[in-house]
Design a protein around this motif. Structure first.
Motif, mmCIF file in Angstrom:
data_model
loop_
_atom_site.group_PDB
_atom_site.id
_atom_site.type_symbol
_atom_site.label_atom_id
_atom_site.label_comp_id
_atom_site.label_asym_id
_atom_site.label_seq_id
_atom_site.Cartn_x
_atom_site.Cartn_y
_atom_site.Cartn_z
ATOM 1 N N VAL A 148 0.832 -1.203 0.000
ATOM 2 C CA VAL A 148 0.000 0.000 0.000
ATOM 3 C C VAL A 148 0.865 1.250 0.000
ATOM 4 C CG1 VAL A 148 -1.659 1.353 1.340
ATOM 5 C CG2 VAL A 148 -1.963 -1.116 1.099
ATOM 6 N N LEU A 149 1.887 1.260 0.859
ATOM 7 C CA LEU A 149 2.777 2.418 0.962
ATOM 8 C C LEU A 149 3.491 2.685 -0.352
ATOM 9 C CD1 LEU A 149 4.217 4.618 2.578
ATOM 10 C CD2 LEU A 149 5.837 2.883 3.364
ATOM 11 N N VAL A 150 4.082 1.664 -0.933
ATOM 12 C CA VAL A 150 4.841 1.840 -2.168
ATOM 13 C C VAL A 150 3.926 2.246 -3.323
ATOM 14 C CG1 VAL A 150 6.211 0.637 -3.905
ATOM 15 C CG2 VAL A 150 6.726 0.322 -1.491
ATOM 16 N N ASP A 151 2.735 1.616 -3.393
ATOM 17 C CA ASP A 151 1.793 1.963 -4.459
ATOM 18 C C ASP A 151 1.373 3.422 -4.348
ATOM 19 O OD1 ASP A 151 -0.242 1.271 -6.617
ATOM 20 O OD2 ASP A 151 -1.576 1.922 -5.010
ATOM 21 N N ALA A 152 1.078 3.883 -3.125
ATOM 22 C CA ALA A 152 0.663 5.279 -2.933
ATOM 23 C C ALA A 152 1.765 6.233 -3.361
ATOM 24 C CB ALA A 152 0.281 5.514 -1.476
ATOM 25 N N LEU A 153 2.994 5.954 -2.963
ATOM 26 C CA LEU A 153 4.100 6.845 -3.295
ATOM 27 C C LEU A 153 4.378 6.851 -4.798
ATOM 28 C CD1 LEU A 153 6.528 6.154 -0.311
ATOM 29 C CD2 LEU A 153 5.112 8.178 -0.703
#
Length: 218
Positions: free
Chosen positions: A115-120
């Motif tokens: 989730v974190l990597v996708d958002a960034l």
């Protein structure tokens, strides 16, 4: 991609930095308050900043203020704001002035590396990211004089996913329909909301803003 992380909790900062490093991102620095974050961004010129919404000294909206100042002074720096609580007003406040390269997620969600990597990555591409929980809560509210009342149920579903920042392809996958069908629904949403024939990305942001504003009518 180079990222800076700001949170007054050392454990939270270190946890996020660890996840980013494992995913192959470069952590350019850490900060524990808004002023230190602004100084860090000025010095390091990162691609992205991950910012807790509540930091010293008052633990109210220092992170949000810092995010707004970063977007104003450094338009190419994307900002992901984190919150422990579902507060659509904060997301709307950020998007109204700086509708691109900004995101608002619940803090608990970013400890999922995907989730974190996708958002960034989406922020780095100039997109907008809104936490699905905020979108779901707005969808569940009963509204008076809802500006979205003209939309069909399916069009409201499509608009909710646009508000999360999904592309047409992403919306199609989530709803298990064809991308061509999504395009037709999006066109209807734009028409019913009275959005002028502008670039698709700009109209998507305006549609997301209309969706978030509707939270305040009920």
């Amino acid at each position: 991609m180079r990222v800076v992380v700001a949170d007054d909790s050392l454990l939270t900062r270190e946890g996020i930095c660890h996840l980013l490093s494992r995913a192959g991102w470069t952590v350019a620095g850490q900060a524990d308050n808004g002023d230190a974050l602004l100084a860090l961004v000025n010095a390091e010129q990162p691609d992205l900043a991950v910012v807790d919404i509540k930091m010293p000294p008052t633990h109210t909206d220092e992170g949000l203020v810092a995010a707004e100042r970063i977007r104003a002074a450094h338009p190419t720096v994307g900002v992901l704001v984190l919150s422990q609580y579902v507060e659509p007003g904060y997301a709307l406040r950020l998007l109204q002035d700086y509708p691109e390269r900004v995101g608002y997620l619940l803090k608990e969600r970013v400890f999922d590396p995907a989730v974190l990597v996708d958002a960034l990555r989406r922020l780095a591409d100039g997109e907008t990211v809104i936490d699905p929980t905020i979108v779901a809560r707005i969808m569940a509210r009963r509204r008076v004089q809802d500006p979205l009342e003209r939309l069909t149920e399916r069009e409201r579903q499509v608009l909710g996913l646009i508000a999360e920042g999904l592309s047409n392809k992403g919306v199609a996958a989530r709803l298990t329909i064809t991308e061509r069908t999504v395009e037709a629904h999006v066109a209807q949403v734009f028409a019913k909301l009275g959005l002028s024939d502008d670039t698709a990305s700009h109209r998507r942001v305006l549609a997301a803003l209309a969706f978030l504003r509707s939270a305040g009518t009920g």
